[in-house]
Design a protein around this motif. Structure first.
Motif: not given
Lengths: 226, 99
Positions: B74, B76-77, B80-81, B84-85, B88-89
């Motif tokens: 969880v 590491w997920l 990643m999320l 990255t966000m 981008l945000l």
């Protein structure tokens, strides 16, 4: 000549492999191994979820309009079917663990398999609907809804990619269940050893969890954005 | 721990909660909460997933090693999320094209 085999100076409990001290340790090792596999699956699906989040952030209007084209009723029905199948799977593992009669174990496994097939059946109805409406990305793709139809193909690509990969996992799960049904009908599983039932259960629940996230992300998003 | 038998009652209770949560998340989708629709939907999904992991998948009764492996997945997920966000945000914040 020296004996090529390592001499056994200790006895093994029945059903426990040489390299384990006890049945409990053996089962813990299986559980850990299965979870390591499931973590790789989390990262596998995670990449797709990340792609989804990034593109939804980039084209919210296209995603909202395209999402409206999915049937919420079918999505919610399938969510309920999968949750119900997780219950029957958990009850199958329970039956194996407490040593219920073979009938109970096989019954719950068959029920889980049937529910999995119902899910796949509903999914194929949804896919066919998308085919008829030319909403499958490709040369025949047609979409004119909303303020940003040009990027709707991204949503549908992700929809088919994610639900397709999920459905593929369901098909593998159905194969595993078939195997378990045959093996448990032969009486292969006991209260002491039913690891395959437990591990398949972990896999089945994981696939359920993926859908628990796919349902709101694909079906329920931004119904008020337009 | 290994060999722990979860009472069937727990499974029925979790099943019921999951079904109720599914009904709630579906109903809430039709209510306009603005930006909070996604927050509610994800909060419910995470709650549902946690129940499945802890009880259907027996992690609540598992060894610490298993718990750590689940938590690591969880975590590491999340890296990643979130990483990255957060890129981008915040790209538009500088007012520089391409940044």
């Amino acid at each position: 000549m020296a004996d090529l085999h390592v001499a056994h100076t200790h006895a093994h409990p029945s059903g426990v492999e040489h390299h384990f001290n006890s049945a409990a340790q053996q089962k813990d090792a299986s559980t850990v191994g299965m979870w390591v596999f499931l973590v790789t699956e989390i990262m596998f699906f995670g990449g797709l979820f990340l792609t989804y989040v990034a593109y939804r952030h980039a084209y919210p209007l296209a995603f909202a309009a395209a999402s409206e084209r999915l049937d919420i009723r079918l999505g919610a029905f399938n969510t309920a079917v999968l949750i119900f199948s997780s219950l029957t799977m958990a009850l199958a593992v329970h039956a194996a663990a407490v040593g219920s009669s073979k009938k109970v174990l096989v019954g719950f496994l068959i029920l889980t398999l049937v529910l999995g097939c119902v899910f796949l059946g509903v999914k194929s109805v949804e896919y066919y609907d998308k085919y008829e409406k030319h909403e499958i990305p490709g040369p025949n793709f047609e979409f004119h809804e909303g303020a940003d139809p040009a990027h709707a193909t991204l949503f549908f690509s992700l929809y088919f990619g994610m639900t397709g990969l999920h459905a593929f996992h369901m098909i593998i799960g159905a194969g595993l269940l078939l195997f378990l049904i045959v093996q448990s009908a032969r009486g292969k599983y006991t209260t002491a050893w039913h690891t395959p039932v437990e591990m398949t259960g972990l896999y089945w629940h994981f696939v359920d969890i993926v859908w628990i996230f796919l349902f709101p992300l694909l079906y329920l998003i931004d119904r008020h954005l337009k | 721990m290994t060999g722990h038998i979860v009472p069937k009652k727990v499974y029925y209770l979790i099943f019921l909660t999951l079904m109720v949560m599914t009904a709630i998340t579906t109903a809430v989708a039709f209510v306009d909460l603005g930006r909070f629709n996604i927050v509610v939907a994800m909060a419910i999904a995470i709650f549902k997933a946690s129940l499945v992991v802890l009880f259907f998948m027996h992690v609540h009764y598992s060894t610490k090693l298993t718990k750590m492996i689940v938590a690591a997945g969880v975590f590491w997920l999340a890296i990643m999320l979130l990483m990255t966000m957060s890129d981008l945000l915040t790209r538009g914040w500088m007012g520089v094209p391409g940044r």
